[in-house]
Design a protein around this motif. Structure first.
Motif, PDB file in Angstrom:
ATOM      1  N   THR A  32       0.787  -1.233  -0.007  1.00 18.23           N
ATOM      2  CA  THR A  32       0.025  -0.139   0.091  1.00 18.23           C
ATOM      3  C   THR A  32       0.818   1.230   0.065  1.00 18.23           C
ATOM      4  OG1 THR A  32      -0.197   0.067   2.448  1.00 18.23           O
ATOM      5  CG2 THR A  32      -1.651  -1.205   1.233  1.00 18.23           C
ATOM      6  N   CYS A  33       0.239   2.415  -0.375  1.00 19.73           N
ATOM      7  CA  CYS A  33       1.072   3.554  -0.345  1.00 19.73           C
ATOM      8  C   CYS A  33       1.295   3.874   1.147  1.00 19.73           C
ATOM      9  CB  CYS A  33       0.203   4.541  -0.984  1.00 19.73           C
ATOM     10  SG  CYS A  33       0.298   4.609  -2.787  1.00 19.73           S
ATOM     11  N   ARG A  34       0.479   3.785   2.005  1.00 19.79           N
ATOM     12  CA  ARG A  34       0.720   4.119   3.400  1.00 19.79           C
ATOM     13  C   ARG A  34       2.126   3.200   3.888  1.00 19.79           C
ATOM     14  NH1 ARG A  34      -3.524   2.911   5.186  1.00 19.79           N
ATOM     15  NH2 ARG A  34      -4.434   4.894   5.205  1.00 19.79           N
ATOM     16  N   ASP A  35       2.462   1.964   3.783  1.00 26.06           N
ATOM     17  CA  ASP A  35       3.354   1.162   3.900  1.00 26.06           C
ATOM     18  C   ASP A  35       4.633   1.685   2.983  1.00 26.06           C
ATOM     19  OD1 ASP A  35       2.008  -0.179   5.618  1.00 26.06           O
ATOM     20  OD2 ASP A  35       1.573  -1.849   4.331  1.00 26.06           O
ATOM     21  N   PHE A  36       4.455   1.861   1.801  1.00 23.58           N
ATOM     22  CA  PHE A  36       5.510   2.413   0.990  1.00 23.58           C
ATOM     23  C   PHE A  36       5.964   3.540   1.380  1.00 23.58           C
ATOM     24  CE2 PHE A  36       7.121   4.118  -3.093  1.00 23.58           C
ATOM     25  CZ  PHE A  36       8.105   3.344  -3.433  1.00 23.58           C
ATOM     26  N   LEU A  37       5.333   4.583   1.847  1.00 29.91           N
ATOM     27  CA  LEU A  37       5.785   6.002   2.333  1.00 29.91           C
ATOM     28  C   LEU A  37       6.560   5.756   3.408  1.00 29.91           C
ATOM     29  CD1 LEU A  37       2.831   8.232   1.110  1.00 29.91           C
ATOM     30  CD2 LEU A  37       4.878   8.027   0.028  1.00 29.91           C
ATOM     31  N   ALA A  38       6.256   4.885   4.274  1.00 31.80           N
ATOM     32  CA  ALA A  38       7.068   4.614   5.680  1.00 31.80           C
ATOM     33  C   ALA A  38       8.347   3.962   5.480  1.00 31.80           C
ATOM     34  CB  ALA A  38       5.938   3.959   6.367  1.00 31.80           C
ATOM     35  N   GLY A  82      -3.678   6.528   0.638  1.00 30.51           N
ATOM     36  CA  GLY A  82      -2.878   5.418   1.714  1.00 30.51           C
ATOM     37  C   GLY A  82      -3.185   3.804   1.414  1.00 30.51           C
ATOM     38  N   ASP A  83      -4.535   3.624   1.316  1.00 29.79           N
ATOM     39  CA  ASP A  83      -4.779   2.057   1.070  1.00 29.79           C
ATOM     40  C   ASP A  83      -4.583   1.564  -0.477  1.00 29.79           C
ATOM     41  OD1 ASP A  83      -5.428   2.018   3.756  1.00 29.79           O
ATOM     42  OD2 ASP A  83      -7.421   2.577   3.611  1.00 29.79           O
TER      43      ASP A  83
END
Length: 90
Positions: A32-38, A82-83
Motif C-alpha cells: 500500500t502507499c501508506r506502507d511504501f511511504l513509511a 494510503g490504502d
C-alpha cells in the motif's frame, strides 16, 4: 572476553539482517502507499524492483527502479491514497 563481545555483536548483526531492521515487508505491487511511504529508500527500491520483476519477468535496471520509485512516490503523495496498492498506480 573480547572474543565473546565480537561473537555476540556478529550474531546480533546477522539477526538484524535476517529479520529486517525496519520491519518492512516486501510485497511488491501489493504494497500500500501508506506502507511504501513509511519505508526507507533501500526498501522502496527493493519493493519497486520486485513489482517490476513480477510484471516483466526480468530484473530491471537500477535506473528503471529509481525512476519508478520517484513516480510511485508522487503517485502515493495525495493523502487519500494510503490504502491503494502501488501496483495499481504505476
Amino acid at each position: 572476553m573480547k572474543h565473546v563481545a565480537v561473537a555476540v555483536g556478529s550474531v546480533v548483526g546477522v539477526l538484524a539482517l535476517l529479520t529486517g531492521c525496519s520491519g518492512a515487508s516486501n510485497s511488491g505491487g501489493d504494497t500500500t502507499c501508506r506502507d511504501f511511504l513509511a519505508m526507507r529508500t533501500e526498501n522502496m527500491d527493493a519493493t519497486v524492483a520486485r513489482m517490476l520483476k513480477e510484471r516483466n519477468g526480468r530484473n530491471s535496471s537500477t535506473t528503471e527502479v529509481v525512476d519508478t520509485r520517484v513516480t510511485t512516490l508522487a503517485a502515493c503523495a495525495p493523502p487519500d491514497r494510503g490504502d491503494v496498492t502501488i501496483g495499481d498506480l504505476v
